[in-house]
Motif scaffolding. Structure first.
Motif, PDB file in Angstrom:
ATOM      1  N   VAL A 281       0.835  -1.204   0.000  1.00  0.00           N
ATOM      2  CA  VAL A 281       0.000   0.000   0.000  1.00  0.00           C
ATOM      3  C   VAL A 281       0.870   1.253   0.000  1.00  0.00           C
ATOM      4  O   VAL A 281       1.856   1.345   0.737  1.00  0.00           O
ATOM      5  CB  VAL A 281      -0.909   0.027   1.253  1.00  0.00           C
ATOM      6  CG1 VAL A 281      -1.845   1.222   1.212  1.00  0.00           C
ATOM      7  CG2 VAL A 281      -1.695  -1.278   1.375  1.00  0.00           C
ATOM      8  N   SER A 282       0.505   2.237  -0.820  1.00  0.00           N
ATOM      9  CA  SER A 282       1.202   3.524  -0.798  1.00  0.00           C
ATOM     10  C   SER A 282       0.264   4.599  -0.256  1.00  0.00           C
ATOM     11  O   SER A 282      -0.950   4.556  -0.466  1.00  0.00           O
ATOM     12  CB  SER A 282       1.689   3.923  -2.194  1.00  0.00           C
ATOM     13  OG  SER A 282       0.616   4.313  -3.030  1.00  0.00           O
ATOM     14  N   LEU A 283       0.844   5.560   0.462  1.00  0.00           N
ATOM     15  CA  LEU A 283       0.091   6.673   1.035  1.00  0.00           C
ATOM     16  C   LEU A 283       0.932   7.940   0.953  1.00  0.00           C
ATOM     17  O   LEU A 283       2.164   7.880   0.984  1.00  0.00           O
ATOM     18  CB  LEU A 283      -0.253   6.431   2.507  1.00  0.00           C
ATOM     19  CG  LEU A 283      -0.949   5.150   2.938  1.00  0.00           C
ATOM     20  CD1 LEU A 283       0.058   4.082   3.293  1.00  0.00           C
ATOM     21  CD2 LEU A 283      -1.845   5.429   4.151  1.00  0.00           C
TER      22      LEU A 283
ATOM     23  N   VAL B  97       3.680  10.344  -6.528  1.00  0.00           N
ATOM     24  CA  VAL B  97       2.640   9.401  -6.959  1.00  0.00           C
ATOM     25  C   VAL B  97       3.303   8.148  -7.522  1.00  0.00           C
ATOM     26  O   VAL B  97       4.057   8.210  -8.488  1.00  0.00           O
ATOM     27  CB  VAL B  97       1.717  10.035  -8.022  1.00  0.00           C
ATOM     28  CG1 VAL B  97       0.685   9.011  -8.495  1.00  0.00           C
ATOM     29  CG2 VAL B  97       1.013  11.257  -7.447  1.00  0.00           C
ATOM     30  N   MET B  98       3.035   7.003  -6.905  1.00  0.00           N
ATOM     31  CA  MET B  98       3.615   5.745  -7.354  1.00  0.00           C
ATOM     32  C   MET B  98       2.723   5.110  -8.425  1.00  0.00           C
ATOM     33  O   MET B  98       1.496   5.171  -8.339  1.00  0.00           O
ATOM     34  CB  MET B  98       3.790   4.782  -6.174  1.00  0.00           C
ATOM     35  CG  MET B  98       4.777   5.266  -5.115  1.00  0.00           C
ATOM     36  SD  MET B  98       4.948   4.097  -3.736  1.00  0.00           S
ATOM     37  CE  MET B  98       5.769   2.703  -4.547  1.00  0.00           C
TER      38      MET B  98
ATOM     39  N   ILE C  21       0.829   2.334  -9.800  1.00  0.00           N
ATOM     40  CA  ILE C  21       0.243   1.164  -9.135  1.00  0.00           C
ATOM     41  C   ILE C  21       0.649  -0.139  -9.812  1.00  0.00           C
ATOM     42  O   ILE C  21       1.039  -1.108  -9.147  1.00  0.00           O
ATOM     43  CB  ILE C  21      -1.293   1.287  -9.097  1.00  0.00           C
ATOM     44  CG1 ILE C  21      -1.693   2.453  -8.182  1.00  0.00           C
ATOM     45  CG2 ILE C  21      -1.941  -0.014  -8.612  1.00  0.00           C
ATOM     46  CD1 ILE C  21      -3.182   2.707  -8.120  1.00  0.00           C
TER      47      ILE C  21
ATOM     48  N   GLU D 194       4.721  -0.626  -9.860  1.00  0.00           N
ATOM     49  CA  GLU D 194       5.278  -0.893  -8.543  1.00  0.00           C
ATOM     50  C   GLU D 194       4.630  -2.096  -7.871  1.00  0.00           C
ATOM     51  O   GLU D 194       5.003  -2.455  -6.757  1.00  0.00           O
ATOM     52  CB  GLU D 194       5.112   0.340  -7.644  1.00  0.00           C
ATOM     53  CG  GLU D 194       5.801   1.596  -8.157  1.00  0.00           C
ATOM     54  CD  GLU D 194       7.310   1.449  -8.210  1.00  0.00           C
ATOM     55  OE1 GLU D 194       7.852   0.591  -7.496  1.00  0.00           O
ATOM     56  OE2 GLU D 194       7.954   2.207  -8.973  1.00  0.00           O
TER      57      GLU D 194
ATOM     58  N   LEU E 229       1.577  -2.418  -6.663  1.00  0.00           N
ATOM     59  CA  LEU E 229       0.783  -2.040  -5.492  1.00  0.00           C
ATOM     60  C   LEU E 229      -0.584  -2.718  -5.509  1.00  0.00           C
ATOM     61  O   LEU E 229      -1.187  -2.904  -6.563  1.00  0.00           O
ATOM     62  CB  LEU E 229       0.585  -0.526  -5.451  1.00  0.00           C
ATOM     63  CG  LEU E 229       1.828   0.342  -5.281  1.00  0.00           C
ATOM     64  CD1 LEU E 229       1.450   1.815  -5.422  1.00  0.00           C
ATOM     65  CD2 LEU E 229       2.502   0.094  -3.945  1.00  0.00           C
TER      66      LEU E 229
ATOM     67  N   SER F  32      -3.504   2.143  -3.375  1.00  0.00           N
ATOM     68  CA  SER F  32      -2.843   3.431  -3.238  1.00  0.00           C
ATOM     69  C   SER F  32      -3.845   4.433  -2.669  1.00  0.00           C
ATOM     70  O   SER F  32      -4.956   4.560  -3.187  1.00  0.00           O
ATOM     71  CB  SER F  32      -2.319   3.931  -4.594  1.00  0.00           C
ATOM     72  OG  SER F  32      -1.666   5.177  -4.461  1.00  0.00           O
TER      73      SER F  32
ATOM     74  N   ARG G 178      -4.690   8.197  -2.310  1.00  0.00           N
ATOM     75  CA  ARG G 178      -4.284   9.411  -3.008  1.00  0.00           C
ATOM     76  C   ARG G 178      -5.173  10.588  -2.621  1.00  0.00           C
ATOM     77  O   ARG G 178      -6.317  10.405  -2.201  1.00  0.00           O
ATOM     78  CB  ARG G 178      -4.324   9.205  -4.523  1.00  0.00           C
ATOM     79  CG  ARG G 178      -3.276   8.202  -5.010  1.00  0.00           C
ATOM     80  CD  ARG G 178      -3.283   8.054  -6.502  1.00  0.00           C
ATOM     81  NE  ARG G 178      -2.263   7.112  -6.956  1.00  0.00           N
ATOM     82  CZ  ARG G 178      -2.116   6.709  -8.211  1.00  0.00           C
ATOM     83  NH1 ARG G 178      -2.934   7.187  -9.152  1.00  0.00           N
ATOM     84  NH2 ARG G 178      -1.173   5.855  -8.530  1.00  0.00           N
TER      85      ARG G 178
ATOM     86  N   TRP H  25      -7.221   1.202  -6.644  1.00  0.00           N
ATOM     87  CA  TRP H  25      -6.607  -0.116  -6.792  1.00  0.00           C
ATOM     88  C   TRP H  25      -6.918  -0.675  -8.176  1.00  0.00           C
ATOM     89  O   TRP H  25      -7.857  -0.234  -8.850  1.00  0.00           O
ATOM     90  CB  TRP H  25      -7.085  -1.061  -5.685  1.00  0.00           C
ATOM     91  CG  TRP H  25      -8.533  -1.446  -5.716  1.00  0.00           C
ATOM     92  CD1 TRP H  25      -9.079  -2.566  -6.267  1.00  0.00           C
ATOM     93  CD2 TRP H  25      -9.647  -0.714  -5.144  1.00  0.00           C
ATOM     94  NE1 TRP H  25     -10.447  -2.587  -6.086  1.00  0.00           N
ATOM     95  CE2 TRP H  25     -10.808  -1.474  -5.404  1.00  0.00           C
ATOM     96  CE3 TRP H  25      -9.750   0.491  -4.451  1.00  0.00           C
ATOM     97  CZ2 TRP H  25     -12.063  -1.041  -4.987  1.00  0.00           C
ATOM     98  CZ3 TRP H  25     -10.998   0.924  -4.035  1.00  0.00           C
ATOM     99  CH2 TRP H  25     -12.143   0.167  -4.296  1.00  0.00           C
TER     100      TRP H  25
END
Length: 293
Positions: A97-99, A132-133, A135, A138, A140, A143, A145, A271
């Motif tokens: 998970v990215s934040l 911003v990664m 998804i 990477e 993920l 994410s 956002r 996602w």
């Protein structure tokens, strides 16, 4: 073929983690064992799957083609496991998970902490970054956002909103004590967030809409950096209310033009449409949403 399903899962994990060592750690295997598994798979397929250098691991053309199929097999297998986990009320698995970095201390992070405590069989890899990664690139699963999403190829759910405020350090703010209109800020110094354009839209309590352009000689790619620079009286900046509440209370920061509103930040869970861990991802999204509303 069936004897190599495990090899495919290991291969997929190496691609997702972009590292033999990271994949080994995630899988609980020795790095040498992961390397041997990939070598066995390459021998079975008769192709080279990775370009290996001391600094970088990348897929060959054959590896990229094979990954599309291997990832799909792995995704369906994990979806089946997650579905059974969901029905047994014992979720298990891993989520990446990215934040945004400024959500390190927030209700969203608190919800994730609560989720982790409730479901100890779920492993979470959390990436806090204001960049911003990608998804898909990477790997993920989810994410978080801010803003207003435009990518219709992804699934999304709104988690809430946060008020944004125009602020400055208490010394720099003194020269704006008497300003009444956004156009009075035309000569101000700004500290700009690099991922946002320089047009700022204001709305008065009476409904008047005004747009101005900020003129900045300093910009940063981190909300935390914006806060620090503003505290040191380098200029005006815009930050979410929750990130600056304590500084407003102490007087270190001062709100400028409090009678004018800025468009709030929307918080969204994003996602992939075909998530490899769909049920587990949805469970986390619903959990966060329930705690954020």
């Amino acid at each position: 073929m069936i004897n190599y399903l495990r090899h495919m899962a290991v291969f997929t994990k190496v691609v997702d983690e972009q590292s033999f060592r990271a994949a080994a750690k995630s899988l609980g295997l020795a790095p040498s064992r992961v390397s041997e598994t990939i070598s066995d798979l390459e021998k079975f397929l008769g192709v080279t799957l990775f370009y290996r250098t001391t600094r970088k691991l990348s897929l060959t053309t054959e590896g990229s083609k094979f990954y599309e199929h291997a990832a799909q097999v792995t995704r369906h297998a994990e979806a089946g496991i997650n579905e059974l986990n969901a029905t047994s009320q014992k979720p298990a698995g891993s989520l990446k998970v990215s934040l945004p970095a400024f959500l390190t201390h927030s209700t969203i992070t608190n919800a994730i902490v609560e989720f982790a405590k409730l479901y100890p069989e779920v492993s979470l890899s959390l990436f806090y970054t204001d960049q911003v990664m990608d998804i898909v690139k990477e790997g993920l699963d989810l994410s978080i956002r801010v803003g207003w999403p435009k990518d219709s190829s992804m699934m999304s759910r709104k988690l809430g909103e946060s008020k944004r405020m125009l602020v400055a350090g208490k010394q720099y703010a003194k020269q704006f004590a008497q300003v009444q209109h956004p156009t009075d800020l035309k000569d101000a110094d700004w500290v700009r967030f690099q991922m946002r354009n320089n047009t700022i839209d204001f709305t008065s309590k009476a409904g008047e809409a005004v747009s101005i352009s900020e003129h900045s000689r300093i910009s940063a790619n981190s909300a935390e950096a914006l806060l620090n620079l503003a505290l040191q009286n380098l200029g005006l900046t815009i930050l979410p209310e929750h990130a600056i509440k304590s500084h407003l209370e102490t007087g270190e920061l001062v709100q400028i033009l409090p009678q004018w509103d800025l468009k709030p930040l929307g918080y969204y869970a994003i996602w992939p449409d075909q998530s490899r861990r769909e049920n587990l991802t949805l469970m986390l999204v619903r959990f966060i949403a329930g705690r954020s509303e």
